[in-house]
Design an enzyme around this catalytic site. Structure first.
Site: not given
Lengths: 250, 250
Positions: B51, B109
């Protein structure tokens, strides 16, 4: 009434601390906020100027103003007005007779660098890239020569002059840490004061010695020749970590 | 011939990975560099879209091109043309039948956040600020509920759809470190895949639980209600650390 501030800033988009016409400086941005708070022009002085691109985690600054705002609340007043790259971490009334420039007893600078096969986007703002992997043992040996009181005249760039170039370095530590995409190096220097570019020249010499250069510190102390030492490191790796006074301010 | 790239980028000034008209995206910048290198339009595909504002230390991407440049040298060819906020750490020929999106076995992540009395300029680009100090013990307890195979339907923002919302989380670790101006938190999540915003929703729930919220993970797994979970964390704290395939690529 005199107040003290504990400042943190990301130096990347500033032309250093000191006011300059038409340039974005930390002092300029701070004094603009102060004028909004106190409805008059206020001069803000720092413990020392930092160069363009150099960061601070614990810069100390002072100013005089008349206000009813409690000293501790001034930090939040500034922070509401300041851009995201400079913030006031704490505020307090200055002790009697305080002078944030001359009264500074110890300053600590940290120089950050990394070794990796290519430039790393996530490291580029706050660390310099090293062309090869330095030998930390050699760096630590050279760093020991710096400790104590010396004439650091050779560890200075021209441009600013101080009355004396005698300074005392209390501490010079080197840390090495292996991370997922790089090896990270930090040189922490604590002294009673630093000449113009002194921290970046020391870092340059120590990294160069780690990469195989013959140590030039002894010669630099004797003859005062800047040429005995390696190149000045770039500003993005340098951060003014802490300034200490005869008693805690905050 | 198919090639793979290991990418690192600072997501701050990108509108995410995926091409969008009139917007600066990582894919757009990469494909522009590829066109200069190969003198033709080249489509570059990533292991997954990131994103706007999300960083990557180890994104993996692939493309097809005909060239005489040795595969290992492609990284340097890209890096000469790329801006400082995206770099190619390594390049290699793709293994037979390779698919960087569907072939990804594990992704890691890392979500970074900090607690401090004020916003910190030197932390603002790569970590989110927490409103209070979380209890890491409570966070670790809640994180344990996430491990294994579950229907993560509630851990997804609307906007993108995947065929299934079943995912397996292999690892969820929380680190806390006290530094000079902040307490730093890192949540590392390794799974076989992540739904849209899943990592940021997990981070938001874990930090909220650490700050006193009642754990909503069990309910979210049962009923699938997004509302059982806390707010999505902002993008700047998130970094795609690593993507793993059935065999090492570089």
């Amino acid at each position: 009434m005199k107040y003290v501030l504990l400042l943190s800033y990301d130096g990347t988009d500033f032309c250093g601390w000191q006011n300059q016409p038409q340039k974005r400086t930390v002092q300029g941005v701070m004094e603009q906020a102060a004028e909004e708070i106190f409805h008059e022009k206020v001069k803000i002085t720092a413990s020392g100027r930092t160069d363009a691109g150099v960061h601070a985690r614990g810069q100390v600054a002072e100013f005089d103003a008349e206000t009813n705002i409690p000293a501790k609340k001034l930090a939040a007043c500034f922070d509401r007005l300041l851009p995201s790259d400079v913030k006031v971490r704490a505020s307090a009334p200055a002790p009697e007779g305080f002078d944030c420039t001359r009264g500074a007893k110890r300053k600590t600078y940290v120089y950050s660098a990394y070794f990796a096969p290519c430039e790393l986007p996530l490291s580029r703002r706050y660390a310099a890239r090293l062309p090869q992997r330095p030998d930390v043992g050699r760096m630590r040996e050279a760093a020991r020569l710096l400790l104590g009181e010396h004439d650091f005249a050779a560890f200075r760039s021209s441009g600013f002059t101080s009355k004396t170039s005698i300074r005392t370095l209390y501490d010079a530590e080197i840390a090495e840490q292996t991370e997922s995409d790089r090896i990270r190096y930090e040189i922490s220097l604590t002294g009673n004061g630093f000449l113009y570019n002194m921290a970046r020249i020391i870092a340059g010499e120590l990294f160069a010695v780690g990469c195989g250069k013959e140590e030039g510190i002894s010669r630099a102390f004797q003859g005062g020749a800047r040429s005995a030492l390696a190149k000045t490191m770039p500003p993005e790796g340098l951060c003014l970590e802490r300034v200490e006074y005869s008693s805690p301010l905050f």
